[in-house]
Design a protein around this motif. Structure first.
Motif, PDB file in Angstrom:
ATOM      1  N   SER A  32     -69.705  66.777 101.543  1.00  0.00           N
ATOM      2  CA  SER A  32     -69.243  68.144 101.269  1.00  0.00           C
ATOM      3  C   SER A  32     -68.906  68.228  99.772  1.00  0.00           C
ATOM      4  CB  SER A  32     -68.001  68.430 102.118  1.00  0.00           C
ATOM      5  OG  SER A  32     -67.188  69.396 101.485  1.00  0.00           O
ATOM      6  N   THR A  33     -69.372  69.266  99.122  1.00  0.00           N
ATOM      7  CA  THR A  33     -69.050  69.419  97.684  1.00  0.00           C
ATOM      8  C   THR A  33     -67.537  69.568  97.506  1.00  0.00           C
ATOM      9  OG1 THR A  33     -69.497  71.794  97.835  1.00  0.00           O
ATOM     10  CG2 THR A  33     -71.277  70.400  96.969  1.00  0.00           C
ATOM     11  N   GLN A  56     -75.806  69.332 101.903  1.00  0.00           N
ATOM     12  CA  GLN A  56     -74.552  68.753 102.413  1.00  0.00           C
ATOM     13  C   GLN A  56     -74.823  68.186 103.807  1.00  0.00           C
ATOM     14  OE1 GLN A  56     -70.798  71.156 100.674  1.00  0.00           O
ATOM     15  NE2 GLN A  56     -71.975  72.317 102.147  1.00  0.00           N
ATOM     16  N   GLY A  59     -71.109  69.660 105.553  1.00  0.00           N
ATOM     17  CA  GLY A  59     -70.571  70.897 104.980  1.00  0.00           C
ATOM     18  C   GLY A  59     -69.507  71.461 105.916  1.00  0.00           C
ATOM     19  N   ARG A  62     -63.769  76.710 107.572  1.00  0.00           N
ATOM     20  CA  ARG A  62     -62.344  76.574 107.845  1.00  0.00           C
ATOM     21  C   ARG A  62     -62.144  75.912 109.203  1.00  0.00           C
ATOM     22  NH1 ARG A  62     -60.337  82.035 108.350  1.00  0.00           N
ATOM     23  NH2 ARG A  62     -62.450  82.428 109.022  1.00  0.00           N
ATOM     24  N   ARG A  66     -68.305  73.792 110.946  1.00  0.00           N
ATOM     25  CA  ARG A  66     -69.414  73.283 110.123  1.00  0.00           C
ATOM     26  C   ARG A  66     -70.022  74.384 109.273  1.00  0.00           C
ATOM     27  NH1 ARG A  66     -74.002  70.829 113.070  1.00  0.00           N
ATOM     28  NH2 ARG A  66     -74.553  70.061 111.024  1.00  0.00           N
ATOM     29  N   TRP A  67     -70.505  73.996 108.104  1.00  0.00           N
ATOM     30  CA  TRP A  67     -71.305  74.899 107.279  1.00  0.00           C
ATOM     31  C   TRP A  67     -72.692  74.288 107.182  1.00  0.00           C
ATOM     32  CZ3 TRP A  67     -70.778  79.753 106.090  1.00  0.00           C
ATOM     33  CH2 TRP A  67     -71.680  80.329 105.187  1.00  0.00           C
ATOM     34  N   SER A  78     -68.634  73.796  94.546  1.00  0.00           N
ATOM     35  CA  SER A  78     -67.170  73.737  94.617  1.00  0.00           C
ATOM     36  C   SER A  78     -66.605  73.709  93.217  1.00  0.00           C
ATOM     37  CB  SER A  78     -66.712  72.495  95.378  1.00  0.00           C
ATOM     38  OG  SER A  78     -67.136  72.583  96.717  1.00  0.00           O
ATOM     39  N   LYS A 137     -73.583  87.638 108.039  1.00  0.00           N
ATOM     40  CA  LYS A 137     -72.879  86.800 107.047  1.00  0.00           C
ATOM     41  C   LYS A 137     -73.853  86.155 106.070  1.00  0.00           C
ATOM     42  CE  LYS A 137     -69.450  83.041 106.929  1.00  0.00           C
ATOM     43  NZ  LYS A 137     -68.300  82.485 107.630  1.00  0.00           N
ATOM     44  N   GLY A 140     -69.936  82.165 102.651  1.00  0.00           N
ATOM     45  CA  GLY A 140     -68.562  81.869 103.068  1.00  0.00           C
ATOM     46  C   GLY A 140     -67.854  81.080 101.984  1.00  0.00           C
ATOM     47  N   GLY A 158     -64.689  76.328  97.438  1.00  0.00           N
ATOM     48  CA  GLY A 158     -66.064  75.971  97.819  1.00  0.00           C
ATOM     49  C   GLY A 158     -66.811  77.221  98.242  1.00  0.00           C
ATOM     50  N   GLY A 160     -70.441  78.771  99.617  1.00  0.00           N
ATOM     51  CA  GLY A 160     -71.761  78.526 100.209  1.00  0.00           C
ATOM     52  C   GLY A 160     -72.493  79.846 100.341  1.00  0.00           C
ATOM     53  N   LEU A 173     -78.637  78.283 111.515  1.00  0.00           N
ATOM     54  CA  LEU A 173     -77.373  78.256 110.772  1.00  0.00           C
ATOM     55  C   LEU A 173     -76.216  78.617 111.690  1.00  0.00           C
ATOM     56  CD1 LEU A 173     -78.382  80.020 107.426  1.00  0.00           C
ATOM     57  CD2 LEU A 173     -78.697  77.652 108.115  1.00  0.00           C
ATOM     58  N   ALA A 174     -76.235  79.840 112.162  1.00  0.00           N
ATOM     59  CA  ALA A 174     -75.149  80.324 113.037  1.00  0.00           C
ATOM     60  C   ALA A 174     -75.549  81.699 113.537  1.00  0.00           C
ATOM     61  CB  ALA A 174     -73.849  80.421 112.251  1.00  0.00           C
TER      62      ALA A 174
HETATM   63  C1  BT5 Z   1     -66.606  79.576 105.879  1.00  0.00           C
HETATM   64  O1  BT5 Z   1     -65.861  79.099 106.915  1.00  0.00           O
HETATM   65  O2  BT5 Z   1     -67.288  80.557 105.908  1.00  0.00           O
HETATM   66  C2  BT5 Z   1     -66.513  78.711 104.619  1.00  0.00           C
HETATM   67  C3  BT5 Z   1     -67.829  78.106 104.257  1.00  0.00           C
HETATM   68  C4  BT5 Z   1     -67.741  77.361 102.947  1.00  0.00           C
HETATM   69  C5  BT5 Z   1     -68.974  76.586 102.691  1.00  0.00           C
HETATM   70  C6  BT5 Z   1     -68.956  75.943 101.328  1.00  0.00           C
HETATM   71  S1  BT5 Z   1     -70.470  75.230 100.891  1.00  0.00           S
HETATM   72  C7  BT5 Z   1     -69.776  74.446  99.533  1.00  0.00           C
HETATM   73  C8  BT5 Z   1     -68.406  73.965  99.974  1.00  0.00           C
HETATM   74  N1  BT5 Z   1     -68.464  72.645 100.582  1.00  0.00           N
HETATM   75  C9  BT5 Z   1     -68.120  72.682 101.869  1.00  0.00           C
HETATM   76  O3  BT5 Z   1     -68.103  71.703 102.648  1.00  0.00           O
HETATM   77  N2  BT5 Z   1     -67.811  73.943 102.234  1.00  0.00           N
HETATM   78  C10 BT5 Z   1     -67.913  74.859 101.113  1.00  0.00           C
HETATM   79  P1  BT5 Z   1     -65.603  79.857 108.282  1.00  0.00           P
HETATM   80  O4  BT5 Z   1     -65.125  81.251 108.013  1.00  0.00           O
HETATM   81  O5  BT5 Z   1     -64.738  78.957 109.069  1.00  0.00           O
HETATM   82  O6  BT5 Z   1     -67.024  79.995 108.916  1.00  0.00           O
HETATM   83  C11 BT5 Z   1     -67.651  78.891 109.507  1.00  0.00           C
HETATM   84  C12 BT5 Z   1     -68.578  79.450 110.572  1.00  0.00           C
HETATM   85  O7  BT5 Z   1     -69.663  80.141 109.928  1.00  0.00           O
HETATM   86  C13 BT5 Z   1     -69.233  78.382 111.426  1.00  0.00           C
HETATM   87  O8  BT5 Z   1     -68.430  78.081 112.500  1.00  0.00           O
HETATM   88  C14 BT5 Z   1     -70.539  79.054 111.830  1.00  0.00           C
HETATM   89  O9  BT5 Z   1     -70.323  79.905 112.945  1.00  0.00           O
HETATM   90  C15 BT5 Z   1     -70.854  79.938 110.650  1.00  0.00           C
HETATM   91  N3  BT5 Z   1     -71.835  79.336 109.741  1.00  0.00           N
HETATM   92  C16 BT5 Z   1     -72.106  78.033 109.499  1.00  0.00           C
HETATM   93  N4  BT5 Z   1     -73.043  77.919 108.549  1.00  0.00           N
HETATM   94  C17 BT5 Z   1     -73.376  79.181 108.185  1.00  0.00           C
HETATM   95  C18 BT5 Z   1     -74.279  79.712 107.247  1.00  0.00           C
HETATM   96  N5  BT5 Z   1     -75.015  78.960 106.453  1.00  0.00           N
HETATM   97  N6  BT5 Z   1     -74.350  81.080 107.156  1.00  0.00           N
HETATM   98  C19 BT5 Z   1     -73.601  81.890 107.924  1.00  0.00           C
HETATM   99  N7  BT5 Z   1     -72.732  81.428 108.829  1.00  0.00           N
HETATM  100  C20 BT5 Z   1     -72.618  80.085 108.958  1.00  0.00           C
END
Ligand code: BT5
Length: 273
Positions: A32-33, A56, A59, A62, A66-67, A78, A137, A140, A158, A160, A173-174
């Motif tokens: 993860s970055t 990643q 990734g 919150r 997973r991302w 990040s 979305k 994030g 961070g 994404g 992705l999701a």
């Molecule tokens: C976020 O969390 O939206 C924060 C994402 C942050 C990602 C960046 S990438 C660089 C840095 N390094 C990291 O490890 N993280 C940051 P949250 O609101 O909790 O949303 C997570 C949810 O979004 C997951 O449970 C999925 O349902 C959905 N998801 C996962 N990957 C996705 C994507 N690429 N696009 C849209 N939704 C996604």
């Protein structure tokens, strides 16, 4: 599929005159970055260190979610800040980075990018067609703060962004995920997008350091405000009207029984659309 790499020389050249961007760390693959940035920060790395990766393997979103991003398609970045803010004000960095990201995307496409409390960038995939809104979305943000006694030692933001993720890969992705290219109908130069993002973050961070609070502009840009929403926290699910956000970024929800709830972390779904 063979995908273009980020052009690190071009990015470094474009940021050469910057007073914030001290060090741009580029990796092919990391867990993860945010974790790389945290490790660097704990080792004393300066504010303005940015970690960028093509891939990643772990990734994070919150709450340990997973991302997911196919390698070479996205921006995974990040940023290390050492702000003179109180811990409760750390969310201001999320606010300024989300607006910087939305504006950077808006500059390279004609997309209207909206913000969703607390940390999402979304688009209405209905475009200009009539009918109910269909929010998807696009990006994030994961903000993680480290305290030293009662003060902020550092904050990692961070970001994404799903940039050139083709339509057919969005399902991996999701649910509800979309990408800049899927919405705009054309691919976007990821290096140019990263430069646009980092320049805007620098500008907005400078304003924050001069005492400006990004809260007002951020709250005006939230698609969620004034709307009926469903809010889920770890413990409960509430239905109500998102009346506003306070100075620390907490959501103020007028619930069905008329009381006002202050929520710092939760997931919000727009009840209509
Ligand atoms: C976020 O969390 O939206 C924060 C994402 C942050 C990602 C960046 S990438 C660089 C840095 N390094 C990291 O490890 N993280 C940051 P949250 O609101 O909790 O949303 C997570 C949810 O979004 C997951 O449970 C999925 O349902 C959905 N998801 C996962 N990957 C996705 C994507 N690429 N696009 C849209 N939704 C996604």
């Amino acid at each position: 599929m063979d995908r273009d790499q980020l052009d690190v020389d071009l990015i470094a050249a474009a940021l050469a005159a910057s007073s914030l961007w001290q060090d741009l760390i580029y990796r092919q693959s990391v867990g993860s970055t945010n974790d790389v940035a945290k490790e660097l920060a704990s080792g004393g790395a300066p504010e303005g260190t940015a970690v960028v990766a093509e891939e990643q393997t772990a990734g994070r979103g919150r709450l340990a979610r997973r991302w997911v991003a196919p390698p070479g398609t996205s921006l995974l970045c990040s940023i290390l800040f050492r702000p003179t803010l109180r811990p409760t004000q750390a969310h201001r960095l999320t606010m300024l980075c989300s607006m910087a990201a939305a504006d950077a995307i808006g500059q390279l496409t004609s997309l209207a990018v909206h913000l969703k409390w607390p940390n999402d960038l979304i688009v209405d995939s209905r475009g200009s067609e009539p009918g109910p809104q269909r929010w998807h979305k696009l990006a994030g943000i994961l903000t993680e703060a480290e305290l030293a006694r009662d003060n902020l030692d550092f904050v990692i933001v961070g970001i994404g962004i799903n940039v050139n993720v083709p339509h057919e890969e969005l399902v991996d992705l999701a649910p509800g995920a979309t990408s800049v290219s899927a919405e705009a109908g054309h691919e976007v130069d990821r290096s140019a997008l990263l430069v646009g993002l980092l320049k805007r973050v620098e500008n907005r961070y400078g304003r924050l350091q001069r005492g400006e609070n990004p809260h007002q502009e951020w709250s005006e840009r939230l698609a969620t405000l004034g709307r009926e929403v469903r809010v889920r926290t770890a413990e409960r699910s509430l239905l109500g009207v998102a009346e506003g956000v306070d100075a620390d970024g907490a959501l103020l929800l007028r619930t069905e029984d008329g009381s006002l709830e202050r929520l710092l972390a939760a997931d919000v779904t727009l009840a209509a659309g």
